[in-house]
Design an enzyme around this catalytic site. Structure first.
Site, PDB file in Angstrom:
ATOM      1  N   SER A  55       4.223  -0.212  -5.335  1.00  0.00           N
ATOM      2  CA  SER A  55       2.347  -0.398  -5.573  1.00  0.00           C
ATOM      3  C   SER A  55       1.293   0.295  -5.791  1.00  0.00           C
ATOM      4  O   SER A  55       1.103   1.290  -5.961  1.00  0.00           O
ATOM      5  CB  SER A  55       1.744  -1.511  -4.992  1.00  0.00           C
ATOM      6  OG  SER A  55       1.894  -1.284  -3.243  1.00  0.00           O
TER       7      SER A  55
ATOM      8  N   THR B  82       7.492  -5.428  -6.725  1.00  0.00           N
ATOM      9  CA  THR B  82       6.135  -6.021  -6.615  1.00  0.00           C
ATOM     10  C   THR B  82       5.551  -7.595  -7.065  1.00  0.00           C
ATOM     11  O   THR B  82       5.978  -7.660  -7.799  1.00  0.00           O
ATOM     12  CB  THR B  82       4.818  -5.347  -6.195  1.00  0.00           C
ATOM     13  OG1 THR B  82       4.512  -4.890  -7.328  1.00  0.00           O
ATOM     14  CG2 THR B  82       5.036  -4.042  -5.462  1.00  0.00           C
TER      15      THR B  82
ATOM     16  N   ASP C  90      -9.411 -20.926  -5.648  1.00  0.00           N
ATOM     17  CA  ASP C  90      -8.667 -20.923  -6.953  1.00  0.00           C
ATOM     18  C   ASP C  90      -9.177 -20.420  -7.822  1.00  0.00           C
ATOM     19  O   ASP C  90      -8.801 -22.082  -8.791  1.00  0.00           O
ATOM     20  CB  ASP C  90      -7.316 -20.763  -6.843  1.00  0.00           C
ATOM     21  CG  ASP C  90      -6.637 -19.793  -7.437  1.00  0.00           C
ATOM     22  OD1 ASP C  90      -7.175 -19.693  -9.032  1.00  0.00           O
ATOM     23  OD2 ASP C  90      -4.593 -19.694  -7.131  1.00  0.00           O
TER      24      ASP C  90
ATOM     25  N   THR D 295      -5.899 -13.248  -2.949  1.00  0.00           N
ATOM     26  CA  THR D 295      -6.172 -12.524  -4.180  1.00  0.00           C
ATOM     27  C   THR D 295      -5.005 -11.182  -5.403  1.00  0.00           C
ATOM     28  O   THR D 295      -5.492 -10.431  -5.277  1.00  0.00           O
ATOM     29  CB  THR D 295      -7.745 -12.702  -4.584  1.00  0.00           C
ATOM     30  OG1 THR D 295      -8.077 -11.840  -4.297  1.00  0.00           O
ATOM     31  CG2 THR D 295      -7.881 -14.015  -4.200  1.00  0.00           C
TER      32      THR D 295
ATOM     33  N   ARG E 114      -5.276  -8.063  -1.697  1.00  0.00           N
ATOM     34  CA  ARG E 114      -5.303  -6.133  -2.214  1.00  0.00           C
ATOM     35  C   ARG E 114      -6.807  -5.779  -1.410  1.00  0.00           C
ATOM     36  O   ARG E 114      -8.038  -6.486  -0.967  1.00  0.00           O
ATOM     37  CB  ARG E 114      -5.836  -6.297  -3.467  1.00  0.00           C
ATOM     38  CG  ARG E 114      -4.873  -6.190  -4.614  1.00  0.00           C
ATOM     39  CD  ARG E 114      -3.563  -5.291  -3.908  1.00  0.00           C
ATOM     40  NE  ARG E 114      -2.195  -5.108  -5.550  1.00  0.00           N
ATOM     41  CZ  ARG E 114      -1.186  -5.457  -4.984  1.00  0.00           C
ATOM     42  NH1 ARG E 114      -1.051  -6.086  -3.514  1.00  0.00           N
ATOM     43  NH2 ARG E 114       0.256  -5.234  -5.929  1.00  0.00           N
TER      44      ARG E 114
ATOM     45  N   ASP F 123      -3.774  -5.253   6.781  1.00  0.00           N
ATOM     46  CA  ASP F 123      -2.626  -5.223   6.445  1.00  0.00           C
ATOM     47  C   ASP F 123      -2.482  -4.128   4.226  1.00  0.00           C
ATOM     48  O   ASP F 123      -2.319  -3.320   4.607  1.00  0.00           O
ATOM     49  CB  ASP F 123      -2.164  -5.975   5.353  1.00  0.00           C
ATOM     50  CG  ASP F 123      -0.925  -5.803   5.506  1.00  0.00           C
ATOM     51  OD1 ASP F 123      -0.312  -4.825   5.852  1.00  0.00           O
ATOM     52  OD2 ASP F 123      -0.179  -5.833   3.891  1.00  0.00           O
TER      53      ASP F 123
ATOM     54  N   GLU G 224      -6.160   3.680   0.585  1.00  0.00           N
ATOM     55  CA  GLU G 224      -4.913   3.724   0.858  1.00  0.00           C
ATOM     56  C   GLU G 224      -4.815   4.933   0.351  1.00  0.00           C
ATOM     57  O   GLU G 224      -4.643   5.735  -1.019  1.00  0.00           O
ATOM     58  CB  GLU G 224      -4.485   2.824   0.624  1.00  0.00           C
ATOM     59  CG  GLU G 224      -4.859   1.396   1.330  1.00  0.00           C
ATOM     60  CD  GLU G 224      -3.424   0.446   1.179  1.00  0.00           C
ATOM     61  OE1 GLU G 224      -2.239   0.838   0.322  1.00  0.00           O
ATOM     62  OE2 GLU G 224      -3.624  -1.094   1.304  1.00  0.00           O
TER      63      GLU G 224
ATOM     64  N   HIS H 283      -0.165  -1.867   5.139  1.00  0.00           N
ATOM     65  CA  HIS H 283       0.284  -2.824   3.962  1.00  0.00           C
ATOM     66  C   HIS H 283       1.734  -3.222   3.800  1.00  0.00           C
ATOM     67  O   HIS H 283       2.004  -2.411   3.182  1.00  0.00           O
ATOM     68  CB  HIS H 283       0.005  -1.316   2.621  1.00  0.00           C
ATOM     69  CG  HIS H 283      -0.184  -2.663   1.400  1.00  0.00           C
ATOM     70  ND1 HIS H 283      -0.821  -2.109  -0.024  1.00  0.00           N
ATOM     71  CD2 HIS H 283       0.527  -3.569   1.374  1.00  0.00           C
ATOM     72  CE1 HIS H 283      -0.911  -2.444  -0.574  1.00  0.00           C
ATOM     73  NE2 HIS H 283      -0.111  -3.895  -0.830  1.00  0.00           N
TER      74      HIS H 283
ATOM     75  N   GLY I 217       4.478  -7.620   3.028  1.00  0.00           N
ATOM     76  CA  GLY I 217       5.687  -8.002   2.517  1.00  0.00           C
ATOM     77  C   GLY I 217       6.483  -7.413   3.431  1.00  0.00           C
ATOM     78  O   GLY I 217       7.369  -8.140   2.148  1.00  0.00           O
TER      79      GLY I 217
END
Length: 381
Positions: A45, A66, A146, A175, A208, A232, A237, A254, A257
């Protein structure tokens, strides 16, 4: 064939080495010069795949290991005849592990049980859907928001965001980042909505960073200080806001995951996509890449409460406090941006809950549905 690969993509040589010459570069160092003579590009990313990167290159394939794709101009790639593949769902289980670890940690700090909270999940895709299933298996009441899914599938089972803000103790954001169209998520939690969060609300963002107005959140945390933030992902960033970092109860770089399982799953998905693009068979299976976990089995006896058992098993695999502490330490030592990236580049081995087998002895049999629901492999003693 020349394949440029982000240095943080694991097993690149094993997967892509049989297809061509692999050139590894740090994700932020991948530029137009680096890809000009490349036939394929494999990123994560941190690399923006846009006109300035790909124009004038001979690229015919771009893969992103990703879930998210907001760093890739897919329309541009299509116009230039460059095939694109991403890895939806590759690290979803790891992100759910991160959320559970964070909530169990906060519950221990503040004296509440997870099944006493009502959790609102914003974005019920690969990550949010798995989180919803696991939390409900743990007996946690959940509300889901959602709008795109509600529009496609009908409103049953979905609430609007205001209902979650009004009725939930915990708000989890999962999201994608969307800037235009009917379902914009940029600053989805803006100053107004952040002000509307009830005191003692936990806000957790592992989606995000730009979906939350960081300045407004910093103001709420620094002012009333009556909500809790787990972050996170961040605006700006890797040069994140140090004041917001200090105010977050859990602040990580970040890496929600960043399990080995999720990373290898992403690599393998892009490997298969590139093989398909080349008309070649995918010789490697995912199981060929996954090593045995360092901790394979945990035996529990009687005497533990359900919350204690959950925390013990979760921390045996992944303890979010380690990542929080590492971010503070590395940013103090190397500075904001370099410390943030160093945490990601040198991330330690981490496996997923599903790699741990739990054996339940006499007096602990009642924990079976709880631990299985959390994602562990459970066997009676």
């Amino acid at each position: 064939m020349r394949i440029v690969v982000d240095a943080n993509v694991p097993a690149a040589e094993a997967c892509f080495g049989e297809l061509g010459d692999v050139v590894r570069l740090a994700g932020r160092d991948i530029d137009a010069c680096a890809v000009r003579d490349a036939d394929a590009l494999v990123v994560r990313s941190v690399t923006r795949v846009d006109e300035s990167l790909v124009t004038g290159s001979r690229l015919r394939f771009v893969g992103s290991c990703t879930i998210g794709t907001d760093h890739v101009d897919e329309a541009l790639l299509s116009r230039q005849g460059i095939d694109f593949a991403s890895a939806p769902g590759c690290n979803a289980e790891a992100v759910v592990d991160y959320v559970l670890s964070s909530l169990l940690t906060l519950g221990e700090r503040h004296g509440w049980r997870l099944d006493e909270r009502r959790v609102g999940i914003v974005g019920v895709g690969n990550v949010g859907g798995r989180l919803l299933a696991r939390l409900r298996a743990l007996g946690v009441e959940c509300l889901a928001c959602d709008p795109p899914r509600a529009q496609r599938e009908g409103p049953a089972g979905f609430q609007d965001l205001e209902a979650l803000i009004d009725d939930c103790d915990v708000l989890c954001l999962h999201t994608p980042l969307i800037h235009r169209g009917p379902h914009v998520t940029h600053h989805l939690l803006d100053a107004r909505r952040i002000a509307e969060l009830a005191p003692e609300t936990v806000l957790l963002n592992a989606g995000r960073g730009d979906c939350v107005d960081g300045q407004a959140l910093r103001g709420r945390l620094a002012g009333p200080g009556d909500i809790t933030a787990v972050l996170d992902v961040w605006e700006g960033e890797p040069a994140i806001d140090p004041a917001l970092r200090d105010l977050a109860a859990i602040a990580t770089p970040h890496v929600a995951g960043y399990s080995l399982d999720g990373k290898l799953r992403g690599t393998h998905q892009i490997y298969r996509a590139l093989c398909q693009r080349l008309g070649l068979p995918a010789r490697l299976a995912l199981d060929d890449l996954l090593p045995a976990p360092p901790l394979r089995r945990l035996e529990l006896g009687g005497g533990l409460t359900s919350e204690e058992a959950l925390r013990l098993c979760a921390r045996a695999v992944f303890d979010v406090r380690r990542d929080h502490d590492r971010l503070l330490r590395e940013q103090h030592r190397q500075g904001l941006a370099r410390g943030f990236d160093a945490c990601r580049a040198n991330y330690p081995l981490r496996r997923e809950f599903a790699t741990l087998g739990i054996e339940l002895g006499e007096g602990a049999e009642d924990l079976t549905p709880l631990l299985a629901g959390a994602g562990f492999r459970v066997a009676p003693g």
